[in-house]
Design an enzyme around this catalytic site. Structure first.
Site, PDB file in Angstrom:
ATOM      1  N   HIS A 190       0.848  -1.244  -0.034  1.00 15.53           N
ATOM      2  CA  HIS A 190      -0.106  -0.052   0.124  1.00 15.53           C
ATOM      3  C   HIS A 190       0.834   1.277   0.017  1.00 15.53           C
ATOM      4  O   HIS A 190       0.628   2.219  -0.769  1.00 15.53           O
ATOM      5  CB  HIS A 190      -0.886   0.060   1.125  1.00 15.53           C
ATOM      6  CG  HIS A 190      -1.992   1.059   1.297  1.00 15.53           C
ATOM      7  ND1 HIS A 190      -2.222   1.580   2.404  1.00 15.53           N
ATOM      8  CD2 HIS A 190      -2.599   1.851   0.252  1.00 15.53           C
ATOM      9  CE1 HIS A 190      -3.317   2.648   2.089  1.00 15.53           C
ATOM     10  NE2 HIS A 190      -3.265   2.684   0.731  1.00 15.53           N
ATOM     11  N   GLU A 197       2.195   1.945  -3.348  1.00 16.57           N
ATOM     12  CA  GLU A 197       1.063   2.500  -4.297  1.00 16.57           C
ATOM     13  C   GLU A 197       1.002   3.639  -4.075  1.00 16.57           C
ATOM     14  O   GLU A 197       1.189   4.440  -4.937  1.00 16.57           O
ATOM     15  CB  GLU A 197      -0.255   1.857  -4.058  1.00 16.57           C
ATOM     16  CG  GLU A 197      -1.337   2.231  -4.579  1.00 16.57           C
ATOM     17  CD  GLU A 197      -2.467   2.576  -3.787  1.00 16.57           C
ATOM     18  OE1 GLU A 197      -3.112   3.614  -3.788  1.00 16.57           O
ATOM     19  OE2 GLU A 197      -2.880   1.334  -3.306  1.00 16.57           O
ATOM     20  N   HIS A 198       0.892   4.300  -2.981  1.00 15.59           N
ATOM     21  CA  HIS A 198       1.043   5.876  -2.717  1.00 15.59           C
ATOM     22  C   HIS A 198       2.154   6.493  -3.334  1.00 15.59           C
ATOM     23  O   HIS A 198       1.957   7.396  -4.034  1.00 15.59           O
ATOM     24  CB  HIS A 198       1.122   6.114  -1.320  1.00 15.59           C
ATOM     25  CG  HIS A 198      -0.556   6.070  -0.682  1.00 15.59           C
ATOM     26  ND1 HIS A 198      -1.091   7.208  -0.187  1.00 15.59           N
ATOM     27  CD2 HIS A 198      -1.381   4.991  -0.531  1.00 15.59           C
ATOM     28  CE1 HIS A 198      -2.340   6.836   0.427  1.00 15.59           C
ATOM     29  NE2 HIS A 198      -2.516   5.568  -0.083  1.00 15.59           N
ATOM     30  N   GLU A 228       4.281  11.081   2.869  1.00 18.22           N
ATOM     31  CA  GLU A 228       3.202   9.974   2.584  1.00 18.22           C
ATOM     32  C   GLU A 228       3.089   8.995   4.127  1.00 18.22           C
ATOM     33  O   GLU A 228       1.838   8.335   3.936  1.00 18.22           O
ATOM     34  CB  GLU A 228       3.716   8.885   1.447  1.00 18.22           C
ATOM     35  CG  GLU A 228       2.259   8.492   0.691  1.00 18.22           C
ATOM     36  CD  GLU A 228       1.675   9.648   0.236  1.00 18.22           C
ATOM     37  OE1 GLU A 228       0.312   9.541  -0.115  1.00 18.22           O
ATOM     38  OE2 GLU A 228       2.235  10.846  -0.164  1.00 18.22           O
ATOM     39  N   GLU A 252      -5.062   7.623   6.890  1.00 21.32           N
ATOM     40  CA  GLU A 252      -5.994   6.699   6.050  1.00 21.32           C
ATOM     41  C   GLU A 252      -6.407   5.318   7.185  1.00 21.32           C
ATOM     42  O   GLU A 252      -7.631   5.052   7.189  1.00 21.32           O
ATOM     43  CB  GLU A 252      -5.500   6.150   4.880  1.00 21.32           C
ATOM     44  CG  GLU A 252      -5.610   6.989   3.740  1.00 21.32           C
ATOM     45  CD  GLU A 252      -5.117   6.624   2.487  1.00 21.32           C
ATOM     46  OE1 GLU A 252      -5.057   5.343   2.397  1.00 21.32           O
ATOM     47  OE2 GLU A 252      -5.205   7.090   1.340  1.00 21.32           O
TER      48      GLU A 252
END
Length: 206
Positions: free
Chosen positions: A95, A98-99, A168, A175
């Site tokens: 994940h 991905e960011h 990030e 999130e």
């Protein structure tokens, strides 16, 4: 055809014209040409008269579906990386990566990546699951070549600067907190953890 931006080696930007389009249908040959794949570098087949597939010599599989009555196109890159492939020491790394791919490349800033798709009314996004990570774009048919080039640039030339990594980290932490505040999301994470009891399939995507 013209060369793509510097930093996307072995990739060609293909102008969409009537030799590429059959009515409103994108030919798989276009995608293969855009990816700089030679005629002898793949095998292909048609499945149920709906999907055409090609398998490259390096093992990459391409699947196309034609929808004759639309003038838009979607393209996605599915990568076999998700939380099920992780361990306790690196859970969440899929994940995280991905960011990071949206944070800039050798030739584009994060803002430029977003603006180039917004300028043609396109959409660029990604999703990480337990078993795969997908990067995808949706745009009008005539802008498909640009969408392929942007995805290629992100996948091959992302920079992963220390500043963006730290920025990030905070975004992903937020999130995770939002997910834990959502009972519907949180209960699924709890259920997976109970069902798989320490196995990687029970890890949160993070």
């Amino acid at each position: 055809t013209t060369d793509a931006h510097e930093g996307t080696q072995n990739f060609r930007f293909i102008n969409v014209d009537d030799t590429i389009l059959q009515g409103t249908t994108i030919k798989i040959d276009y995608l293969l040409t855009a990816l700089n794949v030679g005629e002898t570098d793949y095998t292909s087949e048609v499945i149920n008269n709906m999907y055409k597939t090609a398998k490259l010599k390096n093992g990459i599989r391409i699947v196309c579906e034609n929808i004759d009555y639309v003038r838009s196109a979607s393209i996605g890159v599915w990568i076999g990386a998700g939380s099920a492939m992780e361990g306790t020491e690196n859970n969440g790394v899929s994940h995280y990566i991905e960011h990071m791919l949206f944070k800039g490349t050798k030739t584009r800033s994060a803002r430029q990546i977003a603006e180039v798709m917004d300028s043609v009314g396109g959409q660029l996004n990604a999703v990480t699951s337990k078993e795969y990570t997908c990067f995808y774009a949706k745009t009008l048919t005539q802008h498909l070549g640009m969408a392929i080039e942007i995805l290629s640039d992100m996948l091959k030339n992302s920079t992963f600067t220390e500043e963006n990594i730290e920025t990030e980290r905070r975004v992903i932490s937020e999130e995770i907190s939002m997910g834990e505040d959502d009972p519907e999301d949180y209960v699924h994470d709890c259920l997976s953890g109970i069902l798989w009891n320490g196995e990687s399939l029970g890890f949160p995507i993070g």
